[in-house]
Design an enzyme around this catalytic site. Structure first.
Site, PDB file in Angstrom:
ATOM      1  N   SER A 243       0.788  -1.226   0.000  1.00  0.00           N
ATOM      2  CA  SER A 243       0.000   0.000   0.000  1.00  0.00           C
ATOM      3  C   SER A 243       0.824   1.281   0.000  1.00  0.00           C
ATOM      4  O   SER A 243       0.269   2.369  -0.101  1.00  0.00           O
ATOM      5  CB  SER A 243      -0.959   0.012   1.191  1.00  0.00           C
ATOM      6  OG  SER A 243      -0.257   0.035   2.417  1.00  0.00           O
ATOM      7  N   LYS A 288      -5.511   4.988   8.482  1.00  0.00           N
ATOM      8  CA  LYS A 288      -4.404   5.751   7.916  1.00  0.00           C
ATOM      9  C   LYS A 288      -4.707   7.247   7.896  1.00  0.00           C
ATOM     10  O   LYS A 288      -3.814   8.074   8.099  1.00  0.00           O
ATOM     11  CB  LYS A 288      -4.077   5.225   6.517  1.00  0.00           C
ATOM     12  CG  LYS A 288      -3.501   3.817   6.555  1.00  0.00           C
ATOM     13  CD  LYS A 288      -3.239   3.247   5.176  1.00  0.00           C
ATOM     14  CE  LYS A 288      -2.667   1.833   5.303  1.00  0.00           C
ATOM     15  NZ  LYS A 288      -2.384   1.208   3.984  1.00  0.00           N
TER      16      LYS A 288
END
Length: 348
Positions: A243, A288
């Site tokens: 990611s 996140k």
């Protein structure tokens, strides 16, 4: 008048309490929990030889994950920052935690290479892959590969035909029928050997139709060396998964070119990246966003998935609203999108 000795009863109660505490902490449910991780400044992780410095920062956001015990499960039920994920969405069929961890590290390594080549090509620098074979990163229990291969084996030929990439391996195995014999040349611990397997159908939980045939390898990865100039060093220690691809590519590119794309801002984000520079979906975007907001990021780049109503970008917007975030959430479909946005920014 007789006295009653309470000491044995008290000891028994403490033993029961201790047993319950151990059970609560050590008994794992079939779930993983996730929570916000860190926002790591990438110019402390990535160094391009002779690269340019920046005034702001690009940041890699992470998620912390673990097996859920009873306490973790209950905390996730009442927390806005934690999530529960059933293990069937994390582990592949028959995959152990160790195999999952190794797969994530291999995916991170592959992500670094792709991010590097995207950035170098955009900057007009030398960058290309030299392929060596196919790495075994996972196997399905009760299929032929499970007993005969090991994680990390490098497959270099199939039936005496050289294979250097995953596509070449799949091409050789794609037309095989039930009970066909397949001969593999593998390299293990720097030693080359031959392994013979028979093709069989996949287990019902993997393929309910019973029509797919194979030897039981899951998600193999091409082993390749990235040839670049100038050199780049990336130190991610035990960070796993793909990611970080987008943010890696931006940091590398920014060190390769004289113009500082950060322009003094702190820019966080997430998203996979492929060799065409397309940015893809990731998991844990909510956590996140929280991690980036905690460190005062000015912008957060999120995969837009070409305006999908369920995109990471939409999830990031919702997460930011939930925590009354101040940073701007930016939809990104490609590396070019990110570069265009940054080039049009006014300096801070």
């Amino acid at each position: 008048m007789s006295t009653f000795n309470k000491t044995p009863l008290i000891k028994k109660r403490w033993i029961i309490i201790l047993f319950l505490l151990l059970f609560i902490n050590l008994y794992h449910l079939p779930y993983y929990f996730s929570k916000p991780g860190d926002a790591n400044v990438l110019n402390t992780i990535i160094e391009v030889e002779g690269g340019y410095e920046d005034e702001g920062t690009f940041m890699l956001t992470t998620v912390r994950m673990g097996k859920a015990n009873i306490v973790n499960y209950l905390l996730a039920q009442i927390s806005d920052t934690r999530e529960l994920i059933h293990e069937e969405y994390i582990l592949r069929s028959g995959e152990t935690d160790q195999e999952y961890h190794q797969r994530q590290l291999l995916m991170m390594s592959s992500s670094q290479d792709i991010a590097t080549i995207v950035a170098y090509q955009q900057a007009g620098k030398e960058a290309y892959f030299q392929n060596y074979g196919v790495l075994v990163t996972g196997m399905i229990e009760d299929m032929p590969a499970y007993d005969l291969l090991e994680l990390g084996d490098l497959i270099v030929t199939v039936n005496d035909t050289q294979v250097k990439t995953v596509d070449e391996l799949l091409a050789q195995l794609g037309d095989q029928q039930q009970n066909n014999k397949v001969s593999l040349s593998i390299i293990r611990d720097e030693q080359k050997s031959e392994v013979e397997l028979f093709v069989t159908s996949f287990p019902e939980e993997v393929d309910p139709t019973g029509k797919r045939m194979g030897i039981g390898i899951t998600s193999p990865i091409t082993k390749r060396e990235l040839i670049i100039s100038p050199n780049v060093t990336i130190d991610t220690k035990k960070i796993g998964g793909p990611s970080a691809g987008l943010m890696f590519s931006l940091e590398i590119y920014n060190q390769l070119v004289e113009e500082d794309l950060t322009k003094g801002y702190n820019i966080a984000g997430t998203g996979t990246i492929n060799e065409e520079g397309e940015v893809g979906r990731i998991g844990g975007v909510k956590q996140k966003v929280i991690a980036a907001e905690r460190v005062g990021a000015d912008f957060f780049f999120a995969p837009n998935e070409f305006n999908s109503k369920t995109s990471n970008y939409q999830e990031a917007l919702e997460a930011s609203e939930l925590i009354n975030g101040k940073m701007e959430i930016v939809p990104i479909d490609s590396f070019e999108d990110a570069i265009t946005f940054l080039e049009n920014l006014e300096p801070k």
